[in-house]
Design a protein around this motif. Structure first.
Motif, PDB file in Angstrom:
ATOM      1  N   ALA A 292       3.322  -5.166  -9.496  1.00 12.21           N
ATOM      2  CA  ALA A 292       4.215  -6.180  -9.516  1.00 12.21           C
ATOM      3  C   ALA A 292       5.777  -6.530  -9.680  1.00 12.21           C
ATOM      4  CB  ALA A 292       3.747  -7.615  -8.171  1.00 12.21           C
ATOM      5  N   ARG A 293       5.944  -6.524 -11.197  1.00 11.91           N
ATOM      6  CA  ARG A 293       7.372  -6.985 -11.748  1.00 11.91           C
ATOM      7  C   ARG A 293       8.400  -6.151 -11.897  1.00 11.91           C
ATOM      8  NH1 ARG A 293       8.018  -6.413 -16.790  1.00 11.91           N
ATOM      9  NH2 ARG A 293       6.631  -5.491 -18.399  1.00 11.91           N
ATOM     10  N   TYR A 294       8.046  -4.424 -10.926  1.00 11.46           N
ATOM     11  CA  TYR A 294       8.374  -3.886 -11.217  1.00 11.46           C
ATOM     12  C   TYR A 294       9.461  -3.217 -10.124  1.00 11.46           C
ATOM     13  CZ  TYR A 294       6.600  -3.310 -16.234  1.00 11.46           C
ATOM     14  OH  TYR A 294       5.534  -3.107 -16.954  1.00 11.46           O
ATOM     15  N   THR A 295       9.640  -3.887  -8.985  1.00 10.33           N
ATOM     16  CA  THR A 295      10.202  -3.727  -7.363  1.00 10.33           C
ATOM     17  C   THR A 295      11.364  -3.803  -8.023  1.00 10.33           C
ATOM     18  OG1 THR A 295       9.965  -6.113  -7.463  1.00 10.33           O
ATOM     19  CG2 THR A 295       8.839  -4.740  -5.754  1.00 10.33           C
ATOM     20  N   ARG A 296      11.944  -3.978  -8.992  1.00  7.30           N
ATOM     21  CA  ARG A 296      13.879  -4.381  -9.012  1.00  7.30           C
ATOM     22  C   ARG A 296      13.841  -2.830  -9.950  1.00  7.30           C
ATOM     23  NH1 ARG A 296      15.874 -10.545 -11.622  1.00  7.30           N
ATOM     24  NH2 ARG A 296      15.261 -11.374 -10.494  1.00  7.30           N
ATOM     25  N   HIS A 297      13.122  -2.441 -10.632  1.00 13.43           N
ATOM     26  CA  HIS A 297      12.969  -1.129 -11.399  1.00 13.43           C
ATOM     27  C   HIS A 297      13.002   0.275 -10.284  1.00 13.43           C
ATOM     28  CE1 HIS A 297      11.550  -3.998 -14.731  1.00 13.43           C
ATOM     29  NE2 HIS A 297      11.813  -3.195 -15.568  1.00 13.43           N
ATOM     30  N   ASP A 304      12.582   5.009  -2.237  1.00 14.11           N
ATOM     31  CA  ASP A 304      12.128   4.331  -1.263  1.00 14.11           C
ATOM     32  C   ASP A 304      11.258   3.531  -1.038  1.00 14.11           C
ATOM     33  OD1 ASP A 304      15.057   5.629   0.204  1.00 14.11           O
ATOM     34  OD2 ASP A 304      13.484   7.345   0.071  1.00 14.11           O
ATOM     35  N   VAL A 305       9.980   4.251  -1.768  1.00 18.67           N
ATOM     36  CA  VAL A 305       8.423   3.054  -1.716  1.00 18.67           C
ATOM     37  C   VAL A 305       7.977   3.011  -3.035  1.00 18.67           C
ATOM     38  CG1 VAL A 305       7.108   5.047  -1.138  1.00 18.67           C
ATOM     39  CG2 VAL A 305       6.826   3.085  -0.659  1.00 18.67           C
ATOM     40  N   LEU A 306       7.834   1.753  -4.150  1.00 18.86           N
ATOM     41  CA  LEU A 306       7.309   1.790  -4.975  1.00 18.86           C
ATOM     42  C   LEU A 306       5.684   1.736  -4.534  1.00 18.86           C
ATOM     43  CD1 LEU A 306       6.592   1.044  -7.597  1.00 18.86           C
ATOM     44  CD2 LEU A 306       7.257  -1.671  -7.095  1.00 18.86           C
ATOM     45  N   TYR A 313       2.101 -11.596  -2.572  1.00 18.39           N
ATOM     46  CA  TYR A 313       2.811 -12.132  -1.105  1.00 18.39           C
ATOM     47  C   TYR A 313       4.527 -12.206  -1.535  1.00 18.39           C
ATOM     48  CZ  TYR A 313       3.905 -14.724   3.590  1.00 18.39           C
ATOM     49  OH  TYR A 313       4.847 -14.901   4.429  1.00 18.39           O
ATOM     50  N   HIS A 314       5.343 -13.089  -2.497  1.00 13.60           N
ATOM     51  CA  HIS A 314       6.294 -13.270  -2.688  1.00 13.60           C
ATOM     52  C   HIS A 314       7.324 -12.112  -2.712  1.00 13.60           C
ATOM     53  CE1 HIS A 314       6.735 -17.259  -1.448  1.00 13.60           C
ATOM     54  NE2 HIS A 314       5.476 -17.767  -1.833  1.00 13.60           N
ATOM     55  N   THR A 315       6.083 -11.607  -3.633  1.00 15.08           N
ATOM     56  CA  THR A 315       7.243 -10.329  -4.496  1.00 15.08           C
ATOM     57  C   THR A 315       7.389  -9.641  -3.219  1.00 15.08           C
ATOM     58  OG1 THR A 315       6.154 -10.423  -6.069  1.00 15.08           O
ATOM     59  CG2 THR A 315       6.604  -7.997  -5.846  1.00 15.08           C
ATOM     60  N   ALA A 316       6.139  -9.151  -2.310  1.00 17.34           N
ATOM     61  CA  ALA A 316       6.844  -7.918  -1.265  1.00 17.34           C
ATOM     62  C   ALA A 316       7.651  -8.731   0.135  1.00 17.34           C
ATOM     63  CB  ALA A 316       4.990  -8.563  -0.311  1.00 17.34           C
ATOM     64  N   GLN A 317       7.652 -10.360  -0.254  1.00 16.07           N
ATOM     65  CA  GLN A 317       9.095 -11.066   0.959  1.00 16.07           C
ATOM     66  C   GLN A 317      10.270 -10.136   0.197  1.00 16.07           C
ATOM     67  OE1 GLN A 317       8.184 -15.199   1.282  1.00 16.07           O
ATOM     68  NE2 GLN A 317       7.461 -15.120   2.987  1.00 16.07           N
ATOM     69  N   ASP A 318      10.404 -10.052  -1.438  1.00 12.51           N
ATOM     70  CA  ASP A 318      11.935  -9.735  -2.182  1.00 12.51           C
ATOM     71  C   ASP A 318      12.078  -8.478  -1.541  1.00 12.51           C
ATOM     72  OD1 ASP A 318      11.654 -12.700  -2.813  1.00 12.51           O
ATOM     73  OD2 ASP A 318      11.623 -12.657  -4.630  1.00 12.51           O
ATOM     74  N   ALA A 319      10.938  -7.573  -2.172  1.00 12.68           N
ATOM     75  CA  ALA A 319      11.097  -6.002  -2.077  1.00 12.68           C
ATOM     76  C   ALA A 319      11.632  -5.897  -0.282  1.00 12.68           C
ATOM     77  CB  ALA A 319       9.871  -5.902  -2.612  1.00 12.68           C
ATOM     78  N   LEU A 320      11.573  -6.088   0.677  1.00 10.17           N
ATOM     79  CA  LEU A 320      11.031  -6.282   1.656  1.00 10.17           C
ATOM     80  C   LEU A 320      12.420  -6.520   2.293  1.00 10.17           C
ATOM     81  CD1 LEU A 320      10.616  -5.052   5.079  1.00 10.17           C
ATOM     82  CD2 LEU A 320       9.428  -7.229   5.281  1.00 10.17           C
ATOM     83  N   ALA A 321      13.067  -7.631   1.792  1.00 10.59           N
ATOM     84  CA  ALA A 321      15.023  -8.613   2.134  1.00 10.59           C
ATOM     85  C   ALA A 321      15.799  -7.193   1.801  1.00 10.59           C
ATOM     86  CB  ALA A 321      14.872  -9.692   1.721  1.00 10.59           C
ATOM     87  N   ALA A 322      14.618  -6.935   0.233  1.00 11.71           N
ATOM     88  CA  ALA A 322      15.929  -5.788  -0.529  1.00 11.71           C
ATOM     89  C   ALA A 322      16.288  -4.130   0.180  1.00 11.71           C
ATOM     90  CB  ALA A 322      15.465  -6.251  -1.971  1.00 11.71           C
TER      91      ALA A 322
END
Length: 371
Positions: A292-297, A304-306, A313-322
């Motif tokens: 989960a903490r590697y979305t920024r990486h 395009d996808v990790l 849940y909140h990591t998924a929200q942030d990834a989707l927005a980005a």
């Protein structure tokens, strides 16, 4: 002849050197001793009661697992608790447990490479860089008759690479001198008589990660009783190792199509998808276990996808927005290591003519079920 426990672990640490592990990771021997003959090695993802029962059933007295059986410091071992009973069963049945965790994640050919290969990714690079292999220069003096044999052995052990170039070396012929002492058994000459021999000074590059293997291969192929060689540290940097992998698909697919491929490749009945199922996917990041903490990486790498487990849940929200899609097939997909590590160890043991066997655990340690 059976292999000693330390011999088996030496093979494992050739694949996944301990210094690749992240700080404070619980790796290495956790229970038992390696100072014994190993009849059979059981390779498992987790060490559970069912896995220990399996080890007993197949006659394994060493378990090599990915996840630690002792994760936190122990203040006591109480055998009326689930963990205590497990430790007691292992100790009473003389089953050693060795853990290869983040070092196996980071290693070339380790879990993240296994996952990337299963999805057909190419042009791989680490998702997070952790280690850069230090380079050393090996210089060894070899009689002309054995020059090619030593050079071939050293290259096969992993030396000689500079970037994309393989089997790089420098070789120059000269005269070596030596005086064999009393009690020696020289390959050339006689004890007490000064000797001259036509030798070749052979130089090559050795990554620190395979240094021990290269030196052993060189000494085995060299005919001299006492081998003259030097190993120098260098300022040059070698390959970079790290957690996760980023690579490209051979052909673009939709996120939904990739999801089906992930389910098939990692043998999972379902997964969680974040993003537009119709989005075209070209570049994929993978990370075994909890990522989960590697979305920024993944975003920084242009993925395009990790593909990883334990997305909240909140990591998924942030990834989707980005703009980053996510595929979460679960933490247990790391089970891909069982058969591949067992095959690797079985091959190494067979090549060295040991009677010790290595098998993959067939116990499913997935704790989640889809209903």
């Amino acid at each position: 002849m059976l292999a000693k426990g330390q011999t088996v672990i030496g093979m494992m640490e050739t694949l996944a050197p301990k210094h690749y592990a992240v700080p404070e990771d619980r790796i290495g021997l956790q229970i038992g001793t390696l100072q014994k003959d190993i009849q059979k090695v059981l390779v498992a993802l987790d060490v559970t009661d069912e896995v220990v029962d399996e080890a007993l059933a197949v006659g394994a007295n060493l378990i090599i697992a990915h996840h630690a059986v002792i994760f936190r410091a122990l203040k006591s071992i109480q055998t009326d608790t689930p963990a205590g009973r497990l430790y007691e069963k292992l100790i009473k049945n003389d089953i050693a447990v060795y853990i290869s965790h983040t070092n196996l994640d980071v290693a070339e050919g380790g879990i993240n490479d296994m996952m990337a290969d299963a999805l057909g990714l190419t042009g791989l690079s680490p998702l997070e860089e952790l280690h850069t292999d230090k380079l050393k220069k090996l210089v060894v003096f070899v009689p002309v008759s054995h020059h090619e044999a030593v050079r071939r052995a050293v290259f096969q052990a992993g030396a000689g690479s500079i970037g994309a170039y393989q089997e790089c070396s420098f070789n120059i012929e000269g005269t070596g001198t030596f005086l064999p002492g009393e009690g020696t058994n020289p390959y050339i000459g006689q004890p007490g008589k000064r000797e001259e021999a036509q030798e070749i000074r052979f130089e090559t590059i050795v990554p620190e990660s395979v240094e021990r293997r290269v030196i052993q291969a060189m000494l085995k192929a060299h005919p001299y009783e006492e081998v003259a060689y030097d190993l120098y540290s260098m300022d040059l940097k070698g390959r970079t190792f790290g957690l996760g992998r980023v690579g490209k698909l051979q052909e673009p697919v939709t996120l939904a199509q990739l999801a089906e491929k992930v389910k098939q490749a990692f043998d999972v009945p379902a997964l969680r998808l974040v993003g537009d199922p119709h989005k075209q996917i070209k570049k994929v990041a993978v990370l075994g276990g909890s990522g989960a903490r590697y979305t920024r990486h993944a975003l920084f790498a242009g993925a395009d996808v990790l593909v990883t487990g334990d997305i909240d849940y909140h990591t998924a929200q942030d990834a989707l927005a980005a703009g980053l899609c996510l595929l979460d097939p679960g933490h247990n997909v790391e089970k891909i290591m069982k058969a591949k590590v067992a095959d690797y160890l079985a091959g190494e043991l067979r090549e060295k003519k040991y009677g010790t066997l290595a098998v993959a655990s067939e116990v499913n340690t997935e704790v989640f079920h889809f209903v």
